[in-house]
Design an enzyme around this catalytic site. Structure first.
Site, short mmCIF file in Angstrom:
data_model
loop_
_atom_site.label_atom_id
_atom_site.label_comp_id
_atom_site.label_asym_id
_atom_site.label_seq_id
_atom_site.Cartn_x
_atom_site.Cartn_y
_atom_site.Cartn_z
CG HIS A 95 13.79 29.67 14.58
ND1 HIS A 95 12.48 29.25 15.16
CD2 HIS A 95 13.97 28.49 14.07
CE1 HIS A 95 12.25 27.95 14.91
NE2 HIS A 95 13.15 27.56 14.10
CD GLU A 97 10.90 27.06 17.68
OE1 GLU A 97 12.32 27.03 18.13
OE2 GLU A 97 10.77 25.95 16.96
CB SER A 213 8.40 18.50 9.28
OG SER A 213 7.66 19.12 10.08
O1 LIG Z 1 15.26 25.61 12.36
C1 LIG Z 1 14.59 24.47 12.52
C2 LIG Z 1 13.03 24.50 12.39
O2 LIG Z 1 12.46 25.13 13.20
C3 LIG Z 1 12.48 23.24 11.84
O3 LIG Z 1 12.14 22.23 13.03
P1 LIG Z 1 11.84 20.86 12.56
O4 LIG Z 1 12.80 20.28 11.72
O5 LIG Z 1 11.80 20.05 14.09
O6 LIG Z 1 10.58 20.93 11.95
#
Ligand SMILES: O=C[C@H](O)COP(=O)(O)O
Length: 250
Positions: A95, A97, A213
């Site tokens: 991911h 992050e 998103s």
């Molecule tokens: O793993 C999921 C993604 O980081 C998307 O996050 P989000 O739907 O909050 O933009």
């Protein structure tokens, strides 16, 4: 539409509690989720055992990370075998992050992917470009580089248990969703990349899902694109109407 089964993952990130998890999962089960999509919920490792016992029937459970070793002196880490032991059958790896905050390299993500598969987990491996990389016209170069490391670490058979999540970093948690056309363009290019670097069969059969998103309002249009095989959902997977996203293709 292809024969690839629609896949919807929730990624709860570092959120939840025993009480709120139970409430949300009970709501999901009562709201009659999609019967046709494969649904997987990713949660912090400490809650996986709880999730495995109470997710709606047929849903999978994913860790959000794991290490490359089974056990040993690796303080703070969790092995793929441990994820399995507490009831997870999937793991989300690479991911953005983890790449950005925890400095995970393409090679490390690829090594973890290979190890998790070997341990019997299925893997949702993430890729995606930063805003400045998109603006510099480097989207495909970045995604190809991230995926090439994974290709090198896996055998052709391994791909049966892999879902690729394309998550443009500029769209994660920002409310700025990629347009269906932007998602389709990258997904199609990833499929071509798989055909060239692995095989046509792997390109045809691997699910490529979009993350960034996604919400109940935009999921139907995104899900109509031929190379969008589902979603990896962050924020919206912590809300009761996540169930509507599981039905995007129904
Ligand atoms: O793993 C999921 C993604 O980081 C998307 O996050 P989000 O739907 O909050 O933009």
């Amino acid at each position: 539409m292809s024969s690839r089964r629609f896949w919807v993952g929730g990624n709860w990130k570092m959120n939840g509690s025993l009480a709120s998890n139970k409430e949300l999962l009970e709501h999901f089960a009562a709201a009659t989720p999609s019967g046709s999509a494969e649904v997987v919920i990713g949660a912090p490792a400490v809650y996986l055992n709880q999730l495995a016992q109470i997710v709606p029937h047929g849903w999978g459970v994913a860790g959000e990370n794991c290490y490359t070793q089974s056990s040993g002196a690796f303080t703070g880490e969790v092995s793929p075998e441990m994820l399995k032991d507490v009831g997870a059958n999937w793991v989300i790896l690479g991911h953005s992050e983890r790449r950005a905050i925890f400095k995970e390299s393409d090679e490390f993500v690829a090594e973890k992917t290979a190890r998790a598969l070997k341990a019997g987990l299925k893997v949702s491996v993430c890729c995606g470009e930063l805003l400045e990389e998109r603006e510099a016209g480097e989207t495909q170069k970045v995604v190809d580089r991230q995926l090439l490391a994974v290709v090198k670490a896996l055998s052709e058979e391994d791909w049966e248990n892999v879902v690729i999540a394309y998550e443009p970093v500029w769209a994660i948690g920002t409310g700025k969703v990629a347009t269906p056309e932007q998602a389709q363009e990258v997904h199609q290019a990833i499929r071509q990349f798989l055909a060239k670097n692995v095989s046509q069969a792997v390109a045809d059969n691997t699910r490529i899902v979009y993350g960034g998103s996604v919400n109940p309002k935009n999921c139907v249009e995104l899900g109509q694109k031929p190379d969008v095989d589902g979603f990896l959902v962050g924020g919206a997977s912590l809300k009761p109407d996540f169930v509507d996203i599981t039905k995007a293709r129904d």
